[in-house]
Design a protein around this motif. Sequence first.
Motif, PDB file in Angstrom:
ATOM      1  N   ASN A 229      -3.735  -3.833  -7.293  1.00 55.28           N
ATOM      2  CA  ASN A 229      -4.527  -4.933  -7.824  1.00 55.28           C
ATOM      3  C   ASN A 229      -5.471  -5.534  -6.798  1.00 55.28           C
ATOM      4  O   ASN A 229      -6.429  -6.200  -7.153  1.00 55.28           O
ATOM      5  CB  ASN A 229      -3.600  -6.033  -8.333  1.00 55.28           C
ATOM      6  CG  ASN A 229      -2.982  -5.648  -9.634  1.00 55.28           C
ATOM      7  OD1 ASN A 229      -3.622  -4.959 -10.427  1.00 55.28           O
ATOM      8  ND2 ASN A 229      -1.753  -6.060  -9.855  1.00 55.28           N
ATOM      9  N   PRO A 263      -5.158  -2.166 -16.759  1.00 55.51           N
ATOM     10  CA  PRO A 263      -6.346  -2.957 -16.396  1.00 55.51           C
ATOM     11  C   PRO A 263      -7.393  -2.149 -15.624  1.00 55.51           C
ATOM     12  O   PRO A 263      -8.580  -2.460 -15.664  1.00 55.51           O
ATOM     13  CB  PRO A 263      -5.772  -4.069 -15.513  1.00 55.51           C
ATOM     14  CG  PRO A 263      -4.360  -4.198 -15.910  1.00 55.51           C
ATOM     15  CD  PRO A 263      -3.927  -2.838 -16.325  1.00 55.51           C
ATOM     16  N   SER A 266     -10.770  -0.886 -17.020  1.00 54.47           N
ATOM     17  CA  SER A 266     -11.971  -1.715 -17.133  1.00 54.47           C
ATOM     18  C   SER A 266     -12.726  -1.783 -15.826  1.00 54.47           C
ATOM     19  O   SER A 266     -13.535  -2.672 -15.627  1.00 54.47           O
ATOM     20  CB  SER A 266     -11.589  -3.130 -17.544  1.00 54.47           C
ATOM     21  OG  SER A 266     -11.034  -3.098 -18.812  1.00 54.47           O
ATOM     22  N   HIS A 267     -12.476  -0.870 -14.928  1.00 57.33           N
ATOM     23  CA  HIS A 267     -13.171  -0.921 -13.647  1.00 57.33           C
ATOM     24  C   HIS A 267     -14.568  -0.343 -13.790  1.00 57.33           C
ATOM     25  O   HIS A 267     -14.810   0.552 -14.591  1.00 57.33           O
ATOM     26  CB  HIS A 267     -12.390  -0.141 -12.597  1.00 57.33           C
ATOM     27  CG  HIS A 267     -12.711  -0.583 -11.205  1.00 57.33           C
ATOM     28  ND1 HIS A 267     -13.894  -0.248 -10.610  1.00 57.33           N
ATOM     29  CD2 HIS A 267     -12.029  -1.342 -10.323  1.00 57.33           C
ATOM     30  CE1 HIS A 267     -13.918  -0.785  -9.395  1.00 57.33           C
ATOM     31  NE2 HIS A 267     -12.797  -1.460  -9.202  1.00 57.33           N
ATOM     32  N   LYS A 300      -6.085   1.854 -26.386  1.00 51.62           N
ATOM     33  CA  LYS A 300      -6.759   1.388 -25.173  1.00 51.62           C
ATOM     34  C   LYS A 300      -7.502   2.507 -24.458  1.00 51.62           C
ATOM     35  O   LYS A 300      -8.409   2.245 -23.667  1.00 51.62           O
ATOM     36  CB  LYS A 300      -5.721   0.795 -24.211  1.00 51.62           C
ATOM     37  CG  LYS A 300      -5.354  -0.617 -24.568  1.00 51.62           C
ATOM     38  CD  LYS A 300      -4.599  -1.278 -23.447  1.00 51.62           C
ATOM     39  CE  LYS A 300      -4.379  -2.746 -23.786  1.00 51.62           C
ATOM     40  NZ  LYS A 300      -3.455  -3.396 -22.901  1.00 51.62           N
TER      41      LYS A 300
END
Lengths: 966, 369
Positions: A229, A263, A266-267, A300
Amino acid sequence: MQEWANQLCENRQFGSKMTDSKYFTTTKKGEIFELKAELNSDKKEKKKEAVKKVIASMTVGKDVSALFPDVVNCMQTDNLELKKLVYLYLMNYAKSQPDMAIMAVNTFVKDCEDPNPLIRALAVRTMGCIRVDKITEYLCEPLRKCLKDEDPYVRKTAAVCVAKLHDINAQLVEDQGFLDTLKDLISDSNPMVVANAVAALSEIAESHPNSNLMDLNPQTINKLLTALNECTEWGQIFILDCLANYTPRDDRESQSICERVTPRLSHANSAVVLSAVKVLMKFMEMLPKDLDYYGTLLKKLAPPLVTLLSAEPELQYVALRNINLIVQRRPEILKHEMKVFFVKYNDPIYVKLEKLDIMIRLASQANIAQVLAELKEYATEVDVDFVRKAVRAIGRCAIKVEQSAERCVSTLLDLIQTKVNYVVQEAIVVIKDIFRKYPNKYESVIATLCENLDSLDEPEARAAMIWIVGEYAERIDNADELLESFLEGFHDESTQVQLQLLTAIVKLFLKKPTETQELVQQVLSLATQDSDNPDLRDRGYIYWRLLSTDPVAAKEVVLAEKPLISEETDLIEPTLLEELICHIGTLASVYHKPPSAFVEGSRGVQHKRLPGSAGSGESVESPDTSSAAGISDAPPAVIPSQGDLLGDLLNLDVTPPATTGPPPAANSGVQMGAMDLLGGGLDSLLGGDLGGSSAMGAGFGAAPAAMPASFSAPVSGGLDDLFDLGGGVGMPMGAFSPPKTVWLPAMKGKGLEISGTFARRAGVFQMELTLMNKAMSVMTDFAIQFNRNSFGIAPAGPLQVLTPLSPNQTIEVTLPLNTVGPVMKMDPLNNLQVAVKNNIDVFYFSCQYPISMLFVEDGKMERQVFLATWKDIPNDNESQFQIKDCHLSSDAASNKLQGSNIFTIAKRTVDGQDMLYQSMKLTNGIWVLAELRLQAGNPNYTVSLKCRAPEVSQCVFQSYEAVLKN
Amino acid sequence: MGEHRRRSAQTTGKLFFLSVVQTEVPPLFVVEFLHRVADTFQDYFGECSETVIKDNVVIVYELLEEMLDNGFPLATESNVLMEMIRPPTILRSVVNTLTGGSNVGEKLPTGQLSIIPWRRAGVKYTNNEAYFDVIEEIDAIVDKSGTTVFAEIQGVVEACVKLSGMPDLTLSFMNPRLLDDVSFHPCVRFKRWEADRVLSFIPPDGNFRLMSYHVSSQNLVAIPVYVKQNISFLETGSCGRLEITIGPKQTMGKTVEALMVTIHMPKSVLSVNLTATQGSYTYDLTTKALIWTIGKLNPQKLPNLRGSLSMQSGVPKPEENPSINLDLKIQQLAISGLKVSRLDMYGEKYKPFKGVKYLTKAGKFQVRT
């Protein structure tokens, strides 16, 4: 104002002189000399300028190594820029001047102690780039310090340096214990340090596939996920790629990792996205499909993949190649996203073709109308390659989505009306395939096709058209004229067309014998007498014989019903697909090849595999997926119109005689057919010499090792002899038969000693017995009976001992067996209890038969069926065995096994390891599938067996061992 | 190092960026990195060309050294790099020449290892301002009859933030659920977005792309203009006809500007003889590209281009239909309907100046004929 302008002007000139391009311009003689002087100048600035000039010369490839001592002299400076430049120079030339480079060592070591972390890091970094042994020795101490430096910037630089050093001297790194220090850095408090440590370890692990360096456990995984993260995008890629190598313990761990990785989808960096996709695709395998989260994850995954398609073409291409894999593995992810794959006219061709491929993979009944409209649009584009592929795609849609076939055919007809040459040719090729998929449905279009006969100039299209004319000769009034027109230039045609023409005319003859006799004679003589092509000649002879000996049989063979072609073609083979899924985002996923296939001098390669799924089984998947499972590594199914001519011959023209039983029999049936043709035909050719016929038959080499009982009768004797001989000369070997052993010792048999074995000769399962009379009296009235056994083996006739057995006399008896007797499961499975009676008494004994005796001749599964079945059988039924100390090549092994009716269906070679996919069928209809892995130089083979009745595995394995070691 | 292999070529303008790899690597990793290198050169030198690289070879060398170590990317954030290696200016090179100063920072950049590597500490501005541009591109394929075959929107939010200190910003949208797929600058806190659909972030200093998004074909995408066209090649005689009219469709009351039509004609079209009611056209004989520059679209008087095409004689009528490529701009409109509702700043006391602009452009907008 004027003044100001002047000044500006001057500044400009000054400015233009200030650029570095001036460094490139000094090309005079004596340049080195001049530079030398400048490097030794007292003025700092001059020195720096001189070093810059040296670097510039180095950049354009000039040899400035002569300045080495002078440049190294400039190294001791507090000017960071100058230091950096000197380091650059050192990295470049140290290798060619190793002795000189030593001069720099002291400065390096000193710099590693500098109070400024930037300089410490720079020094350790540069030292790692100097590939000179003497320097590396000095590197160890500073490196050790830097790995424990208080500044994370130095630590993270040092981590990378370990990887560099390992590349230079792996032993040194291990001896110095740097690997352990590196492993400790995974728990570092700074995420950037963690990321670099992971990157370095991954790189080292790549060259040590078995070192278990990245020993991942839930604790380290947790640390990695935390660092994920917070570290930079590049660090994220390293960490994600590392995570992908981990196998979670259970589905819950798998889910929790997935949740923390999503997550990353979404980079903004597409490489991060793709690496995240890889982790998710891999860990998804472990999630039960009925889990809510599984569905969420599927949802997703789609948007980021779609977004990758809006990037630059080269990124798009990488994305598309990966999507192509993903769609094959999990079509459900993108099933609603068909439209994003629609082609824009200014897409580069490589993007267009890839999009088209994916469109077809996604085509389904729900979206077929849209897809077809698009494909039709593409068929009028400028780019010929693309247009061709679009036309083919229409055909593939027709075959894939049955409900759309009619629409596809009419679209193809529209396209044929355009009269654009290459469109017409492609259309005809695919229409042929459509005919084979849906026989007797669309033949009304034949007339339209025939109109375009003259415009066809490509072999594939001509062959397809000829096939159509031959196949439907009875509906085409002037079929003979059409075919005759092709015959004129027979010798100028390609082999493909010639073969097809030969077959078509024979078909025509069988359908309309009266008016085409002349034509068929003409083509047969063209094929057999005037051609140098052995395939063509042989096929010509076969037809000739066939027609002259038995026209009815010829009709049965040539005009037999053809098996339908299957829908999915050119899918990637499942094991390869699994491996590629593990390599998503890498070059392997772009080439669609395992890394070992293209990484030069790959230093040991691990094969990655998807983790097994937990919870609900694969078999309850949607029909969508299971159709994707019928996969093979070569485009099979569709008529093999080029290439494998034998395959062509067998698949197209000859089909199994209807009596040989269930469909999987096809192949062996075909071979039998071929045998027959050769036997009978040569017969007439050679004037009826029977001995000659079997000799010739064997000479053709196509004869299967053993032939079904029903068929072998007339020739079996001769063939047997041949095979016995052939065993030594590399002919297909006969079935394995163990040596005889004593089953009933004379002591227990009141003087009767029975030794025996089992054999399968020419498709007949038999017991071979040696009876020996060791008693003093004559023995008569022999009879035999079997107890109930696992496979219902029973004598097929009485025990033929016709003459009384005198004392000390020995007799060999062969007892044919069948498998229609009563069944009872035995332990061990292959145990057989026998009772033999004679005039003296009844004797009982038990013996074990090799289960390979029960492998029938038609045990060769079709590839597609094999793959589907393999997938279908639950993993629990798989058992693995080792065969030790076997020294056969894969071909020899395959040959040997084939002799015992263990058929090799496919072979794949992955870095020196051969995988043979094999099937066998037991007399009671149980199929056993096997994967035999063998590696050159390794005498230990691995057999994996899959069977719906796993109890047989042990016996099958014993047979494998026996056959291979025999 | 022996077994080097060539891997990836990346072009910007006329330059090829080539990278050499030794092992199996993710190609996107390499391509993305090369893009980053090109972007950095752009940032430093204002352009990325052969001359510029030659002129600044030492800085280029220093930059590459900072960006990559043994195949591991180091610092790729322009903010961080600028602190380590100062971009060239005429003034600085003059000063350096006179004083013997250097281009290289002597200190470790502050952002390098912090959890927010994209921002340096101690930023100071007299005018504190934050501007956001919402730019959307429509990718669409429209068929002959005017039906939309496929349409989607690629959007980006470009930001220019010049704020002192460590501001913590929150940007919220009126209708965030429009967005199908978003990718963010690393500064955006993903958890906040997941939970509240707001963008919460500590911005980098200067220009950056805050996020890019995608509104897919599943949603209805408004098509701002329609194109009435008729391009035909006559079977007999060596000529063809062309007529194109463009009119407004769903423009949300805004004006369509910078309208431009590009058609790639078949090879056999030798020349064109057309009349445009508005704007001007050019026909490039070598590339066969007909470009009609229209400008502003006036709904009262629709632009029209018509006339004849002269074809090479003796050649069969072209088989393909040329596609029409459309370019346009609409100011003050995000065609997806996305709107920024507010921007809040925390962590600093001053009052920044804020602004949002919207722009819609045609991306790959194609009309089939």
